[in-house]
Structures are given as structure tokens and as C-alpha cells.
Design an enzyme around this catalytic site. Structure first.
Site, PDB file in Angstrom:
ATOM      1  CG  ASN A  14       1.574   0.940   4.158  1.00  0.00           C
ATOM      2  OD1 ASN A  14       1.339  -0.249   4.038  1.00  0.00           O
ATOM      3  ND2 ASN A  14       2.801   1.443   4.101  1.00  0.00           N
ATOM      4  N   GLY A  15      -0.821  -0.713   6.405  1.00  0.00           N
ATOM      5  CA  GLY A  15      -0.495  -1.503   7.596  1.00  0.00           C
ATOM      6  C   GLY A  15      -1.663  -2.388   7.960  1.00  0.00           C
ATOM      7  CD  GLU A  71       9.966 -11.739  -7.712  1.00  0.00           C
ATOM      8  OE1 GLU A  71      11.068 -11.662  -8.282  1.00  0.00           O
ATOM      9  OE2 GLU A  71       9.617 -10.966  -6.817  1.00  0.00           O
ATOM     10  CE  LYS A  79      11.717  -2.845  -5.335  1.00  0.00           C
ATOM     11  NZ  LYS A  79      12.454  -3.916  -6.015  1.00  0.00           N
ATOM     12  NE  ARG A  87       4.624   1.805  -0.254  1.00  0.00           N
ATOM     13  CZ  ARG A  87       5.650   1.543   0.540  1.00  0.00           C
ATOM     14  NH1 ARG A  87       6.861   1.719   0.079  1.00  0.00           N
ATOM     15  NH2 ARG A  87       5.471   1.121   1.757  1.00  0.00           N
ATOM     16  CD1 TRP A 140      -0.018  -6.271  -2.817  1.00  0.00           C
ATOM     17  CD2 TRP A 140      -0.322  -6.790  -0.664  1.00  0.00           C
ATOM     18  NE1 TRP A 140       0.351  -7.575  -2.635  1.00  0.00           N
ATOM     19  CE2 TRP A 140       0.176  -7.924  -1.333  1.00  0.00           C
ATOM     20  CE3 TRP A 140      -0.606  -6.886   0.689  1.00  0.00           C
ATOM     21  CZ2 TRP A 140       0.412  -9.136  -0.682  1.00  0.00           C
ATOM     22  CZ3 TRP A 140      -0.377  -8.089   1.347  1.00  0.00           C
ATOM     23  CH2 TRP A 140       0.139  -9.201   0.649  1.00  0.00           C
ATOM     24  CB  CYS A 144      -0.928   0.089   1.195  1.00  0.00           C
ATOM     25  SG  CYS A 144      -2.106  -1.238   1.305  1.00  0.00           S
ATOM     26  CD  GLU A 179      17.235 -13.156  -7.572  1.00  0.00           C
ATOM     27  OE1 GLU A 179      16.730 -13.641  -6.540  1.00  0.00           O
ATOM     28  OE2 GLU A 179      16.909 -12.063  -8.031  1.00  0.00           O
ATOM     29  CG  HIS A 216      19.543 -36.834  -4.299  1.00  0.00           C
ATOM     30  ND1 HIS A 216      19.900 -38.120  -3.974  1.00  0.00           N
ATOM     31  CD2 HIS A 216      20.702 -36.168  -4.520  1.00  0.00           C
ATOM     32  CE1 HIS A 216      21.231 -38.219  -3.990  1.00  0.00           C
ATOM     33  NE2 HIS A 216      21.732 -37.040  -4.317  1.00  0.00           N
ATOM     34  CE  LYS A 267      13.870 -11.222  -9.613  1.00  0.00           C
ATOM     35  NZ  LYS A 267      14.600 -10.911  -8.436  1.00  0.00           N
TER      36      LYS A 267
HETATM   37  O1  M6R Z   1      13.263  -4.782   0.363  1.00  0.00           O
HETATM   38  P1  M6R Z   1      13.839  -6.133   0.674  1.00  0.00           P
HETATM   39  O2  M6R Z   1      15.149  -6.352   0.025  1.00  0.00           O
HETATM   40  O3  M6R Z   1      13.871  -6.425   2.146  1.00  0.00           O
HETATM   41  O4  M6R Z   1      12.813  -7.148   0.021  1.00  0.00           O
HETATM   42  C1  M6R Z   1      12.942  -8.528   0.223  1.00  0.00           C
HETATM   43  C2  M6R Z   1      12.023  -9.303  -0.703  1.00  0.00           C
HETATM   44  O5  M6R Z   1      10.687  -8.994  -0.434  1.00  0.00           O
HETATM   45  C3  M6R Z   1      12.303  -9.006  -2.179  1.00  0.00           C
HETATM   46  O6  M6R Z   1      13.633  -9.268  -2.504  1.00  0.00           O
HETATM   47  C4  M6R Z   1      11.397  -9.844  -3.084  1.00  0.00           C
HETATM   48  O7  M6R Z   1      11.703 -11.199  -2.990  1.00  0.00           O
HETATM   49  C5  M6R Z   1      11.487  -9.328  -4.510  1.00  0.00           C
HETATM   50  N1  M6R Z   1      10.183  -9.282  -5.087  1.00  0.00           N
HETATM   51  C6  M6R Z   1      12.376 -10.138  -5.361  1.00  0.00           C
HETATM   52  O8  M6R Z   1      12.380  -9.784  -6.695  1.00  0.00           O
END
Ligand code: M6R
Length: 616
Positions: free
Chosen positions: A100-101, A496, A611, A27, A74, A2, A489, A512, A493
Site C-alpha cells: 500500500n503506497g 461522491e 476511504k 480502502r 486502489w 489499498c 458538503e 454571479h 456527498k
Molecule cells: O480521513 P480524512 O478525514 O483526512 O479524509 C479526508 C477526505 O479524504 C474525506 O473527507 C473525503 O472527502 C470523504 N470521501 C468525504 O466523504
């Protein structure tokens, strides 16, 4: 999660609020709304979907007022509906609030307010808080010394459990706005007779670079001429006005199709910025200004513990590997979300590092607080000056990569890999690493932007490969040692931003279990760089090929494979082991980006994600 923006000043609030919301859309993008004070009442618009929907809806209103609040959501409490979109109004129409929260005790407060005759239109916790403010306002004597509006917000917040960044307006206090935070970020932009509150600097940077980072438990009361910060207990707070070092240019697309694309291609410059001024004069080690630890103290550290979430956790895994490999110190990486509740036995003299781009991730913050509660020193690798993590750590290393706006982290990740490698060097040189090896290591670090640039030049070829594989619905990413986290990673990626099922595994673990997934329908992306386990990796690729699995192989220049083994080969330059994870990351960033584009996915705003994850 948010984003909120509030404005008090001389200009039309709606224009500034909508512009700010567009910059905060990363956000959350379930719904958006705004409310403006005009003609002695609150006029508002809200709509499910993107800010663009709200912009269209706002055209049906005649927003002229100069005080207002806005929100991009969000969803947490309540589905994605217009009714649950913010702002929420109190049932007496005296307050509008954005939040936001999460208000954890909303249900008991709601019960009480219902008994007092307040009514509710949404399923949200936010509407409860708005009515609680109205309840206190109604009870507050009209001649209260300070603003009755401000005091009602404070009183309501004293009853609230949970987290909030809020902004509130009240038609009986025209030209005033009250904002407060606990656990969710809130920044006050200080302009010339105008003020903007926002969850992130990006929303206000085009108006002012002068900001106050509000702290947990602080409330700011804003009028067009001044602002006043206090605590919930009415103690005055002297504000510290900081200057933001980047400008609006950094938050623009500048010709790129997506922020993710822009941020991938910004990596050579971002890596330069993360290194700048951080090498010793003799060129044999890395130095950091903000660790707040002397060399003697540093030498006494007998274990490094790295904590983070998501992509940041992958950077922690690489840091663990490099610390053990080069500095020969025990190290471990843990999910921040697990560490905070795991009550892990800790002994000796460990040093904690939390990794977080945003500095607001609630699980990372929780882990930081848990380690500090136990009496340990916690440092941070963080990209956001003024963030909660930056403020609560005992010191740390800023990444200086500029704002990262794409939800999928790219430049912040490679910068964290770089800082992890520099930290390993720093510690190694205090222990057993020779001067000559230190110089070689430093030169490798200095050369990494050029290597990354070299890999980026292969973007057209990687795009072509991506288009051929974009129809697949399952992928494996396989790597070993420092490239196992890069396999994780790569898989993260891809899933996501393209919603393809992908898993990262240590290459040797594939047999395995995951090998059961292999077929012509499930491509594997292998990291097979030169090195002592190259032949083992070739064997793993053979096992995949024997089961008709397509293999995309990322390898170093000069490596040779049996004919027909790899379906596609992407080469990266031969490089020092410490920078290999950085260089190997670029192809998988590009691969997932181009696959997502080929599938016409909304790369910068992937579904269900936000984010910065500020809820548990
Ligand atoms: O702001 P941060 O680095 O603490 O965020 C951590 C994760 O939420 C963040 O890396 C998330 O996995 C991303 N969407 C990855 O692309």
C-alpha cells in the site's frame, strides 16, 4: 488506499485473509488477491473487481497454509488488470509481496534489476520492490546472523523512495512474515500464537483487540510464536501493545443496508460520545484533556488555522466561522493540500488544527509536517487512535465516534462540527463570552443529539423527495455563513455517491455565474434558516424560481415562505447558531443517500474513491 492483511499462526491463513480483506474493501476495490505458503512454495490467486470475485476464485485453489498475505487494490501504477493485482511474486518465485503506497524511484530500480536478469509481469512499482528483495536475498550470505529474509527486506527498503506498508512471505522461511511501513498505516494484531498485520484495525479486531501501531521506518518480523520490531538500521524497538476500545460489533452492518446509512443513524450516539466528559463542572464551557496547552498559552493565540481535505475541510470552514463569530479571534481554513506547498506567510502566534477522520490523509499529514517544520504547534481533531496524524501532532481532540466505514463521511463530519463548536466556546469563554451565554451555549451543545434524532425521524419523507429528484443530473446547493460549508458538503456527498454533478455556492454568489445553470432540469437545495439574512435567502430562491428552477428548501420550524416558492420544504428544529450546521447537515446526508440508492449506486464503495487517501 489499498488494504493489506497478513497472517501467521495456526489457522488456515486464507480464511482469515479473505475475512480481513472484506473489512478493508473500503480502502480500494479495483482488484484483490492473496498468497499462501504451502508445500514449500507460494500458492496465490488474484482477480480484478471486488473481494467477492477473489472469494470465488480462491475456491479453485486448495489453500491450507497457515502463513499468508493479501491485498485489496486502489490502482496507482498500472491499469486494473489481473496481472497488476497484488500479491506480486519475484521472478525467482522466492517472495510474494503486497503493498500500500507508491515507490517513487521504481523506474531506476527496475532498470537495474532488468540488467541483473530479473523479469516483470506487471506494470506496478510493487513488483519492482519484490524483485529488489529477491536481489538482496540472492546476494545475502546464507549464514547471516539474523534472518536472511528479514535482512533482505531491510536492505531493499533502504533503497526505496516513496511510501509503503508492505507484507512479504518467502517459502524458504516457512511460518515467517516480514512487514514494514513508511507513510502508509500498518498495525500488528497480537493474538495467542497468531499474528495479523493489517492496514486498519477493522481487519483484525474479530481476532484480537491487542495491537501494536507500527511507526514509520519500522520493520516487524513475525513467526507463529513471537514478533520482533526493528528499524531499517537494525536498531531494536521495544513494542507498545495497546488495547483497541471498540469491538467487531461496531464494524458490522447490524441490519442496515449500507454503512453510510448506519453511520447517518448513529449520529446522535456518536455526538454524545464526542462530547462526553468535555464540559466544565459549572456548565459554562468546554474542556479538552489533550490540548497540551495551558490557559495562558491559549489566550496568547492570535489566529487559528484549520487544515483538512474533502469533508474534513468543510468542517474546518465551519470551525473558522464559529471561532470568529463567538470567540472573535481571526481564523482561517485552508485545504491541507494547498497549504503544504503554498508557503503562506505566517506571523504572530497562530495555532494550527488539522482535521482528519482517518489520521492518515497524506496531504493533511504533509500540511501538519510543514507547519511543524516552521516551528508552529499543531493539534488534531482526529477519529483514529494510533494513526500517523495522532502520533505526530502536539496534542488534540479525539472524536470517539467509532469506526467510520462508509467511504462517504457522515458521523465523523458532524462530530468534527461539534468539536469545532466546542472549541469556539472554549476560546470564547477565555475571552469575552459571559457565563450566562456560556451556559446557554453548553445547553445547546448537550441538546444536539436530540435535535439530530428529530431530523432523522423525517427520513421517510426525505426519501420520498429524493426519489422524485433522483433522475436529475445537475444540482446546486446554496447556503450562507455557517451553512455555506454545509452547501459544499451536500454537493460533495451527492456527487461522491450518486455521480450527479453538484456544486455548492454561497447563496448570494449564485447570481454571479451559477445562475446560468438554472433551468427546470437543475434543482437547487437551499439552506434558508431563520435569522437576520432570511429575507435575502428568500430573494435568492425567488431568482431561481423566476428561471423555472426547482427549489428544495431546508429551513427552521416556524419560517414562512410565499406560496409556491419552494417545491419541497424540509424543516429542522430551531436551534442555537453554534449547532445549526450539525442539524442542517442531516437532511442533505439523507437526501444524497436516498438519491444514490434510487439510482442503484454502490453507496459504500463509490467508483474511483477510497476511504483514506494516502497518496498525493
Ligand atoms: O480521513 P480524512 O478525514 O483526512 O479524509 C479526508 C477526505 O479524504 C474525506 O473527507 C473525503 O472527502 C470523504 N470521501 C468525504 O466523504
Amino acid at each position: 488506499m489499498c488494504g493489506i492483511v497478513g497472517y501467521v499462526g495456526r489457522q488456515k491463513a486464507a480464511t482469515i485473509l479473505l475475512e480481513g480483506l472484506k473489512r478493508l474493501e473500503y480502502r480500494g476495490y479495483d482488484s484483490a488477491g492473496l498468497a499462501v505458503l504451502q508445500n514449500g512454495r507460494i500458492d496465490f490467486a488474484k482477480k480484478t473487481g471486488r473481494v467477492g470475485n477473489l472469494v470465488k476464485e480462491a475456491k479453485n485453489h486448495h489453500f491450507t497454509g497457515t502463513t499468508g498475505i493479501s491485498h485489496t487494490r486502489w490502482a496507482t501504477h498500472g491499469g486494473v488488470t489481473d496481472a497488476n493485482a497484488h500479491p506480486h511474486l519475484s521472478s525467482d518465485d522466492k517472495f510474494a509481496l503486497v503493498h500500500n503506497g507508491v515507490i517513487e524511484n521504481y523506474s531506476s530500480i527496475k532498470k537495474f534489476l532488468v540488467s541483473q536478469g530479473y523479469t516483470f509481469k506487471s506494470e506496478t512499482d510493487t513488483e519492482v520492490l519484490c524483485n529488489l528483495i529477491a536481489y538482496h536475498y540472492a546476494k545475502e550470505p546464507a549464514d547471516v546472523g539474523e534472518s536472511r529474509f528479514l535482512e533482505s527486506v531491510r536492505k531493499a527498503l533502504r533503497h526505496v523512495e516513496g511510501t509503503y506498508g508492505i507484507a512479504v512471505i518467502c517459502p524458504e522461511a516457512p511460518g515467517e512474515l516480514v512487514a514494514a511501513r513508511k507513510g502508509s498505516p500498518l498495525i500488528l494484531g497480537v493474538g495467542d500464537n497468531e499474528f495479523i498485520v493489517a492496514s486498519d484495525v477493522a481487519a483484525l479486531i474479530s481476532h484480537t483487540q491487542n495491537v501494536v501501531y507500527l511507526k514509520d521506518g519500522e520493520v516487524v518480523h513475525v513467526t507463529p510464536k513471537e514478533f520482533f520490531i526493528s528499524t531499517l538500521d537494525q536498531e531494536d524497538v521495544s513494542p507498545v501493545v495497546d488495547r483497541v476500545t471498540w469491538d467487531i460489533e461496531a464494524a458490522e452492518l447490524n441490519g442496515y443496508a449500507h454503512f453510510m446509512e448506519k453511520e447517518i443513524f448513529e449520529q446522535p450516539a456518536a455526538l454524545e460520545n464526542s462530547m462526553r466528559g468535555r464540559f466544565s463542572e459549572d456548565g459554562s464551557t468546554a474542556k479538552f484533556g489533550g490540548l497540551n496547552l495551558g490557559p495562558v498559552e491559549f489566550r496568547q493565540i492570535d489566529r487559528f488555522v484549520f487544515l483538512g481535505c474533502g469533508t474534513a475541510w468543510h468542517a474546518c470552514l465551519v470551525a473558522e466561522h464559529l471561532l470568529e463569530r463567538f470567540a472573535r479571534v481571526p481564523a482561517e481554513a485552508d485545504y491541507a493540500s494547498e497549504f503544504r506547498y503554498r508557503n503562506a506567510p505566517l506571523s504572530g502566534n497562530p495555532l494550527f488544527f488539522v482535521f482528519s477522520q482517518s489520521g492518515e490523509t497524506i496531504d493533511t499529514l504533509g500540511a501538519l509536517r510543514e507547519a511543524k517544520r516552521k516551528g508552529y504547534k499543531v493539534l488534531a481533531v482526529n477519529n483514529t487512535v494510533g494513526s500517523t496524524i495522532a502520533r505526530e501532532t502536539d496534542g488534540g481532540i479525539y472524536q470517539y465516534v467509532g469506526p467510520e466505514i462508509g467511504v462517504a463521511s457522515t458521523k465523523a463530519f458532524t462530530s468534527q462540527l461539534l468539536i469545532g463548536a466546542m472549541l469556539a466556546l472554549h476560546v470564547a469563554r477565555m475571552r469575552d463570552m459571559s457565563f450566562a451565554d456560556g451556559v446557554e451555549y453548553v445547553n445547546a451543545l448537550k441538546g444536539v443529539p436530540a435535535l439530530v434524532r428529530h431530523v432523522l425521524e423525517q427520513a421517510p419523507r426525505i426519501k420520498e423527495i429524493a426519489h422524485r429528484y433522483a433522475h436529475h443530473t445537475d444540482f446546486l446547493f446554496l447556503g450562507r455563513l455557517s451553512l455555506f460549508p454545509i452547501a459544499l458538503e451536500g454537493a460533495l456527498k451527492l456527487k461522491e455517491i450518486s455521480y450527479i454533478h453538484a456544486e455548492g455556492y454561497p447563496a448570494a454568489e449564485m447570481k454571479h455565474g451559477p445562475i446560468a445553470l438554472i433551468s427546470e432540469k437543475c434543482p437547487s437545495v437551499f439552506f434558508a434558516p431563520k435569522g437576520e439574512i432570511f429575507n435575502k435567502l428568500v430573494s435568492s430562491i425567488q431568482e431561481v424560481k423566476a428561471r423555472r428552477g426547482p427549489a428544495i428548501v431546508i429551513t427552521t420550524e416556524g419560517c414562512e415562505f410565499p406560496p409556491g416558492l419552494a417545491d419541497d420544504i424540509i424543516t429542522i428544529p430551531d436551534c442555537h447558531e453554534a449547532v445549526l450546521p450539525i442539524v442542517a447537515t442531516i437532511p442533505v446526508q439523507l437526501l444524497s443517500y436516498y438519491i444514490a440508492c434510487a439510482r442503484k449506486c454502490d453507496v459504500d464503495k463509490p467508483r474511483n474513491l477510497a476511504k483514506s487517501v494516502t497518496v498525493e
